[in-house]
Design a protein around this motif. Structure first.
Motif, short mmCIF file in Angstrom:
data_model
loop_
_atom_site.label_atom_id
_atom_site.label_comp_id
_atom_site.label_asym_id
_atom_site.label_seq_id
_atom_site.Cartn_x
_atom_site.Cartn_y
_atom_site.Cartn_z
N ASP A 196 -14.21 -3.27 45.30
CA ASP A 196 -13.59 -3.74 44.06
C ASP A 196 -14.65 -4.18 43.06
OD1 ASP A 196 -10.57 -3.76 44.45
OD2 ASP A 196 -11.23 -4.79 46.25
N ILE A 197 -15.70 -4.82 43.55
CA ILE A 197 -16.80 -5.23 42.68
C ILE A 197 -17.49 -4.01 42.09
CG2 ILE A 197 -19.07 -6.33 42.63
CD1 ILE A 197 -16.92 -8.39 42.81
N ARG A 198 -17.76 -3.01 42.93
CA ARG A 198 -18.43 -1.80 42.46
C ARG A 198 -17.60 -1.09 41.39
NH1 ARG A 198 -19.13 -0.48 47.84
NH2 ARG A 198 -17.98 1.48 47.62
N ALA A 199 -16.32 -0.93 41.67
CA ALA A 199 -15.45 -0.23 40.72
C ALA A 199 -15.36 -1.01 39.41
CB ALA A 199 -14.06 -0.04 41.32
N GLY A 200 -15.25 -2.32 39.50
CA GLY A 200 -15.18 -3.13 38.29
C GLY A 200 -16.44 -3.03 37.46
N ALA A 201 -17.59 -2.98 38.13
CA ALA A 201 -18.86 -2.87 37.42
C ALA A 201 -18.96 -1.52 36.71
CB ALA A 201 -20.03 -3.05 38.38
N VAL A 202 -18.51 -0.46 37.38
CA VAL A 202 -18.52 0.87 36.76
C VAL A 202 -17.67 0.87 35.51
CG1 VAL A 202 -17.74 3.26 37.04
CG2 VAL A 202 -19.01 2.15 38.88
N ALA B 131 -14.30 -11.76 35.89
CA ALA B 131 -15.44 -11.88 34.99
C ALA B 131 -16.06 -10.52 34.70
CB ALA B 131 -16.48 -12.81 35.61
N ILE B 132 -16.13 -9.67 35.72
CA ILE B 132 -16.69 -8.33 35.53
C ILE B 132 -15.90 -7.58 34.47
CG2 ILE B 132 -16.96 -6.08 36.63
CD1 ILE B 132 -17.54 -7.63 39.24
N ARG B 133 -14.56 -7.63 34.58
CA ARG B 133 -13.73 -6.93 33.59
C ARG B 133 -13.99 -7.44 32.19
NH1 ARG B 133 -9.14 -4.17 32.83
NH2 ARG B 133 -8.45 -4.05 34.99
N GLN B 134 -14.06 -8.74 32.04
CA GLN B 134 -14.15 -9.28 30.69
C GLN B 134 -15.55 -9.19 30.09
OE1 GLN B 134 -11.52 -9.36 29.29
NE2 GLN B 134 -10.36 -9.20 31.18
N LEU B 135 -16.58 -9.08 30.93
CA LEU B 135 -17.91 -8.82 30.38
C LEU B 135 -17.93 -7.44 29.73
CD1 LEU B 135 -20.25 -10.31 33.12
CD2 LEU B 135 -20.06 -11.05 30.73
N GLY B 136 -17.16 -6.51 30.29
CA GLY B 136 -17.02 -5.21 29.65
C GLY B 136 -16.20 -5.31 28.39
N ASN B 137 -15.18 -6.16 28.41
CA ASN B 137 -14.33 -6.34 27.24
C ASN B 137 -15.10 -6.95 26.07
OD1 ASN B 137 -11.81 -6.41 25.83
ND2 ASN B 137 -11.74 -8.59 26.21
N ILE B 138 -15.99 -7.87 26.37
CA ILE B 138 -16.80 -8.50 25.32
C ILE B 138 -17.74 -7.48 24.68
CG2 ILE B 138 -18.66 -10.17 24.93
CD1 ILE B 138 -17.35 -11.96 26.97
N LYS B 139 -18.11 -6.46 25.45
CA LYS B 139 -19.00 -5.40 24.97
C LYS B 139 -20.36 -5.93 24.52
CE LYS B 139 -15.31 -2.27 23.59
NZ LYS B 139 -14.72 -1.45 22.52
N ALA C 270 -27.30 -5.67 32.39
CA ALA C 270 -28.17 -5.86 33.55
C ALA C 270 -27.44 -6.58 34.68
CB ALA C 270 -29.43 -6.63 33.15
N ASP C 271 -26.63 -7.58 34.32
CA ASP C 271 -25.86 -8.31 35.34
C ASP C 271 -24.89 -7.36 36.05
OD1 ASP C 271 -26.79 -11.08 34.82
OD2 ASP C 271 -25.88 -10.74 32.87
N LEU C 272 -24.26 -6.48 35.28
CA LEU C 272 -23.28 -5.56 35.85
C LEU C 272 -23.95 -4.49 36.71
CD1 LEU C 272 -21.05 -5.19 32.69
CD2 LEU C 272 -20.40 -6.34 34.82
#
Length: 327
Positions: free
Chosen positions: A181-187, A155-163, A169-171
């Motif tokens: 892994d969560i931290r890196a994905g959020a970055v 989900a983290i990856r795709q929230l970035g993909n949606i732009k 704020a969630d990220l």
């Protein structure tokens, strides 16, 4: 349960940096709106089996949990992968996925690697068009609460993909996660949103082991593509990292931005032991000082006498550059 075999077109990209044959899109960099509009079938589910032939992925069996677009009667679908590379990082059993399909004559062909399969939801009703996209985004945010992290990472990856700026704020709240892994994905996703609040965490990610082994390369690629003066303070800090790929990425971004505020640090980078980084610093100073009239030597010419060119810019800094660019 009944099982229907369909050939899916997944708009998923090859692993970045896997080949020098040509540029590859970063994982998760596809246009979500375009994928949604072009696909005849969009559905989510959980991978229950991965079929391989040697090193190649032949297909994945998916337990369907939600259909966003089109109709899919069966609850279990065999997804046939036609042209997956041996370089594919195959999905794990139990992983949540989102699949885009383009059906033609009852069959659809795979595009590339099913590397970045996306998160699934437990809901059952599907929608289409803008409603499907909005519903998907809501589901992605809900998946961030996944305690085990399997759906959260996707989900983290795709929230970035949606732009969608609404997801920033969630990220950001995930940047302090104990899970690397969560931290890196959020970055990574924040960078895709042109939000640079995660840059100060990047150096701390170096040397760690991740489920997605190329995530640091992806982050470096996103950093090198920054062209925003707002990011300059964090980029300057990254040039002090002990990790050369990160320094190189930050230097590339500073060259694109050409901020006078970076001049002093660029002069310091002229002494960097990595000549590529020193060259980028020199080229940036030349372009900053001379604009379109800059005459930066090619990398080939520079390599023949690097100290000659670097010393010229060090002398320039002492003679006039420091007074002009220092605060």
């Amino acid at each position: 349960m009944p099982c229907s075999k369909i050939y899916l077109v997944l708009a998923i990209m090859m692993l970045p940096y896997a080949s020098s044959a040509g540029p590859h899109r970063l994982p998760g960099s596809d246009d979500m709106g375009q994928l949604m509009s072009q696909a005849a079938l969009v559905f989510k589910g959980i991978v229950s089996e991965v079929q391989r032939d040697g090193g190649r992925v032949q297909g994945v069996k998916v337990q369907v949990s939600k259909v966003y677009k089109g109709e899919l009667k069966d609850k279990v679908v065999d997804v046939v992968v036609e042209s997956a590379s041996e370089l594919c990082a195959v999905p794990e059993n139990g992983r949540a996925v989102l699949l885009f399909a383009k059906v033609s004559d009852g069959k659809v062909a795979i595009a590339e690697c099913p590397r970045d399969l996306w998160p699934a939801s437990k809901k059952s009703r599907g929608k289409s068009g803008k409603a499907a996209r909005a519903e998907l985004e809501d589901d992605l945010r809900a998946d961030l609460k996944d305690a085990e992290g399997k759906e959260a990472l996707a989900a983290i990856r795709q929230l970035g993909n949606i732009k969608s700026r609404a997801s920033a704020a969630d990220l950001k709240r995930l940047l302090d996660s104990a899970d690397v892994d969560i931290r890196a994905g959020a970055v990574r996703s924040l960078l895709r949103l042109s939000d640079y609040s995660g840059l100060k965490f990047v150096d701390g990610l170096q040397g760690k082991k991740f489920q997605e082994w190329l995530i640091l390369a992806e982050i470096d690629g996103l950093i090198s593509g920054i062209n925003d003066k707002a990011a300059v303070p964090e980029l300057l800090a990254l040039t002090k990292s002990e990790h050369e790929p990160l320094v190189r990425a930050a230097a590339d971004a500073l060259r694109a931005i050409k901020s006078p505020a970076s001049a002093q640090r660029l002069v310091e980078l002229l002494d960097h032991p990595n000549r590529d980084i020193a060259y980028t610093a020199m080229a940036t100073l030349d372009e900053l000082e001379h604009g379109e009239l800059s005459e930066t030597p090619t990398t080939t010419v520079f390599a023949q006498a690097p100290e000659k060119y670097l010393s010229q810019w060090k002398a320039w800094w002492g003679a006039s550059g420091r007074k002009k660019y220092s605060k």
